[in-house]
Design a protein around this motif. Sequence first.
Motif, PDB file in Angstrom:
ATOM      1  N   ALA A 149       0.978  -1.135   0.207  1.00 51.98           N
ATOM      2  CA  ALA A 149      -0.087   0.070  -0.250  1.00 51.98           C
ATOM      3  C   ALA A 149       0.990   1.135  -0.233  1.00 51.98           C
ATOM      4  CB  ALA A 149      -0.738  -0.196   1.281  1.00 51.98           C
ATOM      5  N   GLU A 150       2.048   1.419   0.508  1.00 53.30           N
ATOM      6  CA  GLU A 150       3.147   2.550   0.998  1.00 53.30           C
ATOM      7  C   GLU A 150       3.696   2.217  -1.150  1.00 53.30           C
ATOM      8  OE1 GLU A 150       6.335   3.196   4.182  1.00 53.30           O
ATOM      9  OE2 GLU A 150       4.477   2.108   4.587  1.00 53.30           O
ATOM     10  N   VAL A 151       3.971   1.350  -1.099  1.00 47.70           N
ATOM     11  CA  VAL A 151       4.659   1.571  -2.299  1.00 47.70           C
ATOM     12  C   VAL A 151       3.691   2.479  -3.680  1.00 47.70           C
ATOM     13  CG1 VAL A 151       5.518  -0.052  -4.126  1.00 47.70           C
ATOM     14  CG2 VAL A 151       6.040  -0.443  -1.742  1.00 47.70           C
ATOM     15  N   GLU A 152       2.517   2.182  -3.291  1.00 44.49           N
ATOM     16  CA  GLU A 152       1.480   2.265  -4.166  1.00 44.49           C
ATOM     17  C   GLU A 152       1.009   3.961  -3.863  1.00 44.49           C
ATOM     18  OE1 GLU A 152      -1.585  -0.496  -4.313  1.00 44.49           O
ATOM     19  OE2 GLU A 152      -0.939  -1.457  -5.290  1.00 44.49           O
ATOM     20  N   SER A 153       1.052   4.166  -3.088  1.00 45.56           N
ATOM     21  CA  SER A 153       0.543   5.001  -2.328  1.00 45.56           C
ATOM     22  C   SER A 153       1.964   6.497  -3.055  1.00 45.56           C
ATOM     23  CB  SER A 153       0.029   5.242  -1.263  1.00 45.56           C
ATOM     24  OG  SER A 153       1.514   5.609  -0.212  1.00 45.56           O
ATOM     25  N   PHE A 154       2.834   5.720  -2.900  1.00 41.42           N
ATOM     26  CA  PHE A 154       3.941   6.715  -3.502  1.00 41.42           C
ATOM     27  C   PHE A 154       4.544   6.684  -4.720  1.00 41.42           C
ATOM     28  CE2 PHE A 154       8.245   6.362  -5.618  1.00 41.42           C
ATOM     29  CZ  PHE A 154       9.352   7.203  -4.622  1.00 41.42           C
ATOM     30  N   TYR A 155       3.622   6.143  -5.414  1.00 40.89           N
ATOM     31  CA  TYR A 155       3.674   6.395  -6.875  1.00 40.89           C
ATOM     32  C   TYR A 155       2.332   6.869  -7.290  1.00 40.89           C
ATOM     33  CZ  TYR A 155       7.627   2.989  -8.393  1.00 40.89           C
ATOM     34  OH  TYR A 155       8.562   3.331  -8.266  1.00 40.89           O
ATOM     35  N   GLU A 156       1.425   7.156  -6.623  1.00 38.82           N
ATOM     36  CA  GLU A 156       0.772   7.466  -6.772  1.00 38.82           C
ATOM     37  C   GLU A 156       1.062   9.171  -6.572  1.00 38.82           C
ATOM     38  OE1 GLU A 156      -3.594   7.587  -4.392  1.00 38.82           O
ATOM     39  OE2 GLU A 156      -3.142   5.291  -5.335  1.00 38.82           O
ATOM     40  N   PHE A 157       1.335   9.503  -5.367  1.00 38.14           N
ATOM     41  CA  PHE A 157       1.879  10.674  -4.914  1.00 38.14           C
ATOM     42  C   PHE A 157       2.562  11.275  -6.419  1.00 38.14           C
ATOM     43  CE2 PHE A 157       4.789  13.332  -3.668  1.00 38.14           C
ATOM     44  CZ  PHE A 157       4.626  14.518  -2.721  1.00 38.14           C
ATOM     45  N   TRP A 158       3.495  10.024  -6.392  1.00 36.21           N
ATOM     46  CA  TRP A 158       4.548  10.603  -7.622  1.00 36.21           C
ATOM     47  C   TRP A 158       3.898  11.076  -9.067  1.00 36.21           C
ATOM     48  CZ3 TRP A 158       8.644  13.777  -6.882  1.00 36.21           C
ATOM     49  CH2 TRP A 158       9.190  13.223  -6.130  1.00 36.21           C
ATOM     50  N   TYR A 159       3.322  10.384  -9.960  1.00 41.38           N
ATOM     51  CA  TYR A 159       2.548  11.319 -10.652  1.00 41.38           C
ATOM     52  C   TYR A 159       1.342  11.805 -10.728  1.00 41.38           C
ATOM     53  CZ  TYR A 159       3.592   6.955 -13.725  1.00 41.38           C
ATOM     54  OH  TYR A 159       4.124   5.970 -13.932  1.00 41.38           O
ATOM     55  N   ALA A 160       0.758  12.847  -9.063  1.00 39.49           N
ATOM     56  CA  ALA A 160       0.230  13.816  -9.343  1.00 39.49           C
ATOM     57  C   ALA A 160       1.288  14.740  -8.231  1.00 39.49           C
ATOM     58  CB  ALA A 160      -1.400  13.099  -8.144  1.00 39.49           C
ATOM     59  N   PHE A 161       2.186  14.782  -8.494  1.00 33.20           N
ATOM     60  CA  PHE A 161       2.615  15.796  -7.936  1.00 33.20           C
ATOM     61  C   PHE A 161       2.587  17.244  -8.520  1.00 33.20           C
ATOM     62  CE2 PHE A 161       7.165  17.471  -7.348  1.00 33.20           C
ATOM     63  CZ  PHE A 161       7.833  17.508  -6.476  1.00 33.20           C
TER      64      PHE A 161
ATOM     65  N   GLN B 249       8.412  27.494 -20.751  1.00 34.73           N
ATOM     66  CA  GLN B 249       8.505  25.995 -21.280  1.00 34.73           C
ATOM     67  C   GLN B 249       8.902  25.234 -20.074  1.00 34.73           C
ATOM     68  OE1 GLN B 249       8.107  25.419 -24.597  1.00 34.73           O
ATOM     69  NE2 GLN B 249       9.747  23.268 -24.018  1.00 34.73           N
ATOM     70  N   HIS B 250       9.896  26.221 -18.904  1.00 34.25           N
ATOM     71  CA  HIS B 250      10.662  25.099 -18.469  1.00 34.25           C
ATOM     72  C   HIS B 250       9.964  23.852 -17.249  1.00 34.25           C
ATOM     73  CE1 HIS B 250      15.124  27.121 -19.083  1.00 34.25           C
ATOM     74  NE2 HIS B 250      14.502  28.225 -19.248  1.00 34.25           N
ATOM     75  N   LYS B 251       8.512  25.341 -17.652  1.00 33.36           N
ATOM     76  CA  LYS B 251       8.092  24.321 -16.235  1.00 33.36           C
ATOM     77  C   LYS B 251       7.806  22.999 -16.655  1.00 33.36           C
ATOM     78  CE  LYS B 251       5.411  23.962 -12.382  1.00 33.36           C
ATOM     79  NZ  LYS B 251       6.061  24.112 -11.546  1.00 33.36           N
ATOM     80  N   LYS B 252       6.848  23.363 -18.180  1.00 33.56           N
ATOM     81  CA  LYS B 252       6.250  21.386 -19.263  1.00 33.56           C
ATOM     82  C   LYS B 252       8.030  20.886 -19.379  1.00 33.56           C
ATOM     83  CE  LYS B 252       4.586  21.356 -22.885  1.00 33.56           C
ATOM     84  NZ  LYS B 252       4.655  22.052 -24.355  1.00 33.56           N
ATOM     85  N   GLU B 253       9.303  21.275 -18.976  1.00 34.14           N
ATOM     86  CA  GLU B 253      10.175  20.350 -19.183  1.00 34.14           C
ATOM     87  C   GLU B 253       9.748  19.895 -18.028  1.00 34.14           C
ATOM     88  OE1 GLU B 253      13.940  22.480 -20.732  1.00 34.14           O
ATOM     89  OE2 GLU B 253      12.704  23.083 -22.685  1.00 34.14           O
ATOM     90  N   ASP B 254       9.669  20.415 -16.589  1.00 36.30           N
ATOM     91  CA  ASP B 254      10.409  19.338 -15.771  1.00 36.30           C
ATOM     92  C   ASP B 254       9.114  19.046 -15.620  1.00 36.30           C
ATOM     93  OD1 ASP B 254      11.864  20.231 -13.004  1.00 36.30           O
ATOM     94  OD2 ASP B 254      10.406  21.109 -12.040  1.00 36.30           O
ATOM     95  N   ASN B 255       8.148  19.401 -15.859  1.00 35.26           N
ATOM     96  CA  ASN B 255       6.666  18.300 -15.792  1.00 35.26           C
ATOM     97  C   ASN B 255       7.250  16.783 -16.108  1.00 35.26           C
ATOM     98  OD1 ASN B 255       6.043  20.079 -13.485  1.00 35.26           O
ATOM     99  ND2 ASN B 255       4.584  20.992 -15.341  1.00 35.26           N
ATOM    100  N   HIS B 256       7.429  17.139 -17.304  1.00 36.72           N
ATOM    101  CA  HIS B 256       7.771  15.990 -18.202  1.00 36.72           C
ATOM    102  C   HIS B 256       8.153  15.591 -17.824  1.00 36.72           C
ATOM    103  CE1 HIS B 256       7.892  13.607 -22.221  1.00 36.72           C
ATOM    104  NE2 HIS B 256       9.073  13.913 -21.615  1.00 36.72           N
ATOM    105  N   ARG B 257       9.990  15.761 -17.165  1.00 32.98           N
ATOM    106  CA  ARG B 257      10.900  15.528 -16.616  1.00 32.98           C
ATOM    107  C   ARG B 257      10.555  14.440 -15.118  1.00 32.98           C
ATOM    108  NH1 ARG B 257      14.909  15.964 -12.713  1.00 32.98           N
ATOM    109  NH2 ARG B 257      13.433  18.130 -12.403  1.00 32.98           N
ATOM    110  N   ILE B 258       9.724  15.013 -14.793  1.00 34.19           N
ATOM    111  CA  ILE B 258       9.517  14.409 -13.319  1.00 34.19           C
ATOM    112  C   ILE B 258       8.740  13.319 -13.673  1.00 34.19           C
ATOM    113  CG2 ILE B 258       8.075  14.540 -11.584  1.00 34.19           C
ATOM    114  CD1 ILE B 258       9.697  16.209 -10.547  1.00 34.19           C
TER     115      ILE B 258
END
Lengths: 538, 430
Positions: free
Chosen positions: B222-234, B270-279
């Motif tokens: 559950a923790e791992v899943e919430s980790f990825y959930e968090f990062w997908y909704a970063f 543009q930077h922001k977009k790139e950063d989001n893409h990077r994440i």
Amino acid sequence: MAAADNKTYIGLSFGTSNSVIAIINKENRAEVIANEDGEHKTPSYIAFSGEEEYHGSQAKHQFVRNAQNTILGFRDLLGKAYSNELAAAAGAEGAKVVDQDGTPVFEVTTVSEEGEETTLRLSAHDATVRYLVRLHTTAEEYLGRKIDGAVLAVPVWFTAEQKTSVRAACAAADLPVLQLIAEPAAAALMYDLGADASHDDAKDALALVVDVGGAGADVSLVGVRGGLFTVIGTQHTAEVSGDSLDGVLVKHFAGEFKKQTGIDVLDGKHARSVRKLTEAAEITKRTLSAATTAPCAVESLADGMDFNGTINRTRFDILAGRAYNPLLDAVRDVIANGGYTPAQVSQVVFCGGAARIRKLQSKVALLFPESTEIRDEVGELDEVIAAGCAEQAALIAQGAIEVDAQDAAVPVLAKPIGLQLSAEELVAVLQKDTPLPASRTVKVALPAGEKRAYLAVAEGEPVAPKDEEDEEDEEAEEKKQPLYRPSKLLAEMVLELDAADADTRVEVKFFVGTDRKLTIVATEPKSGKSIQAEVPQN
Amino acid sequence: MTADVPFEITLTAAPATAPADTKVHSAITTPEERFLSAVGVYVQHYRSHLSKSADGSLDDHLKAHAEHAAAAAANTASADLDDEDDEEETEEMLEMDPKDWKEQDHYAVLGLSKLRYRATLDDIIKGHRRKVLRHHPDKKAAQGNANDDGFFKCIQKAFEILTDPIKRRQFDSVDPEVSTEIPNAKAKGDFFEIYGPVFEREGQFSNKQPVPQLGAMDTERAEVESFYEFWYAFDSWRSFEYLDKEDVDGGGNRDDKRWIEGKNRKERAQHKKEDNHRIRTLVDQALKCDPRMAKFKEEDKTKRNAKKNARMEEERKAAETKKAAEEAAKKAAEAEAANAEELKKQRQAAHKQLKKEQRALKVLFKNSAYFVAAGATPSAAEIGAASEKLDKIIAGIHDLDALVAARTGIEAAHAAGNGMAKVDEIIAAL
């Protein structure tokens, strides 16, 4: 920002006429915060207009035109049963107070949008809960965090039922009570009376806390013994208060208005005019504490006539002069009832908004000799108690005091115990009202050329203050006037030393246990010579 | 602490009446009771002391508090003296032009280059105080370097930026010393060692704190899943105002300014977009490489298979029971049919017997000439009447034994000569 384990605590002074919220700031000091209206104090008023509910100064401002739907003075009704006198007193201004199953309740009328009138009955508890919820929200919005608890100050004379009611109201407002502390104790804390216990005489202090609030004055004698606070005595007088001083001004201005227009607003038919004038007079009174002259202006005071008046401070002091007398009587009574004289009071501290009045302060100060410190320097006087509560909350947050520590009755010394220097002079080592067990060590020097230390341990009684001339003489000799003279000899001890000079000091330790046994140990550290005396209880 | 010595007293000489030795006169006046307010720093010591022993002394709680305070003071003092700073101040850094503040490493200037975004406000204030003490222009002037306040200005600028939460975020967003690299998708080695620090580093940009950690191999699912959930909704506060190009000479006209502004805005986006893409890439990649995900998949598969097997087994069992039931039913039906057959046979046999007996009765009637008087030939009417009686008997008696009894009875009666009477008797009995 009471930091410990991320708990946020606040201090709250919940008064009859005003309440003040204090938080602990980053520097770990108490800081009074402003409410939504940008004011440091929130009037304890709740008003209903139409279907809206107003709190604080918003409610107070419409008091003039909406008195019958304004609830005030609800704090003092908490935990009380209904009686006709109570209802008459509480309902004299503002909403009517009626009987509901033995509980006094306020009756107000709300009007819905459709024009439908509903009678709303609110008990003191209900009103308090609504009011506290508002204060709670104010504090949370200011801090941006959930509040985990509050320290509240209540008057010393609050009964157990009243305290229980305050707790119940806080619980209903979802504001956990960390501790209910006595108002003078909060003030003493804020004035740092017991904090520096390591400092010579500061360890023991006898403080008179003069709290003049909106609805009454409390005079309390607080003993500070080794950092412990005991409320020795307290007197409440409703005759001296912010409101009563407003009354003095109202009377004065009403007289002026009568002279100008021939209309007597105090004839009982102009209730609304009186309220208008009271509101203006309150502002005038506050201005007078800062400036020497203050205007008072009310548009359309009565029958469409405006009123413009000014008053200077001297005039106000003369008018109010007699109004302070009940307070001065209370001060004298409290000191005498505690078994002290004014000379023994080491500090007089002021709190409460009306204590800002210079004349009031100087009148109180005149009762005391010059050796007594008169203090009002800790900031806004009406915020002292809330700030003191916040300080206490900070201590709780730091874990210096457990949560909800209760005031407790403890045995205290009935008389000061000390060394008898002559038949007329006693130096108190253990002060009267010191909680037991008590101990104190003093260093004594031997009389010049003597090798024997003669210690006469005695109980003392206060010396009646001498007149001023004598005092000046004493000062000239740089010698304190003795505060006590011996009343009962407890023990005599003689410590024979082999040699002594001007630097020889004998340490004398006084100790009274809870078993009421007095032990005195005299030691000369260099030679290690020591004698001990035990005075058993009767 | 001087608590033991509140004041000094000089004794007076002993009066003539003084005893030579210790003499106790009288006990102290009975103590009174007062309410002790539970406020202040000392109360707790007093209370705990009181509950522990009746023999303590007032000074003890003061001492306890003094020790407490001293310990606290020692703590703060040691924290203050904690001079781990002393990072080297490079020549290059010291000679920086304060005008090029955008290029300067503010953390390094305050000696916090190891802490960087982890530095607390307290660290920054302390670092600043240290640096100011060392580089204040007054001090430089005293050493003979008048007007050497370049680095001091850098320090002030760094302090200004790092103590302003907004400016600090802007700087942290583009801090050149903090890598923004994401690991190679095919990087070999321990997944947690590679990605753990990266996620921790990126976590600083999160609006939501605390940021969940990558964890380890044995982290709960559950923790791992919430980790990825968090990062997908970063939700990142990273912004790129710091990189804005400025109107350097400041003298440009309004149009120039607007043009620069517009360009900056575009670049920021543009930077922001790139950063989001990077994440996003980072998270995708991590998810793909995460050995735990593979493990979970495997677990899922086994679970699913287990489920499937269980289902199949159940089906098989159900089919078996069904078959067994069917067989039993069939057997039962067969048995019943056989039974019925048997019964039918018996019935038929009985019927046959009955018919046989009836026939025998008929033959008896016929042979006994219809029970007319012996020797006489029965008339047609007599035959008819007897036949009628015979029919009545046959119709009346279905039981084989009764019929046999009737026949033997009639036979016997006929032998005795009164067959007709017996017949009538039987009919009457019917």
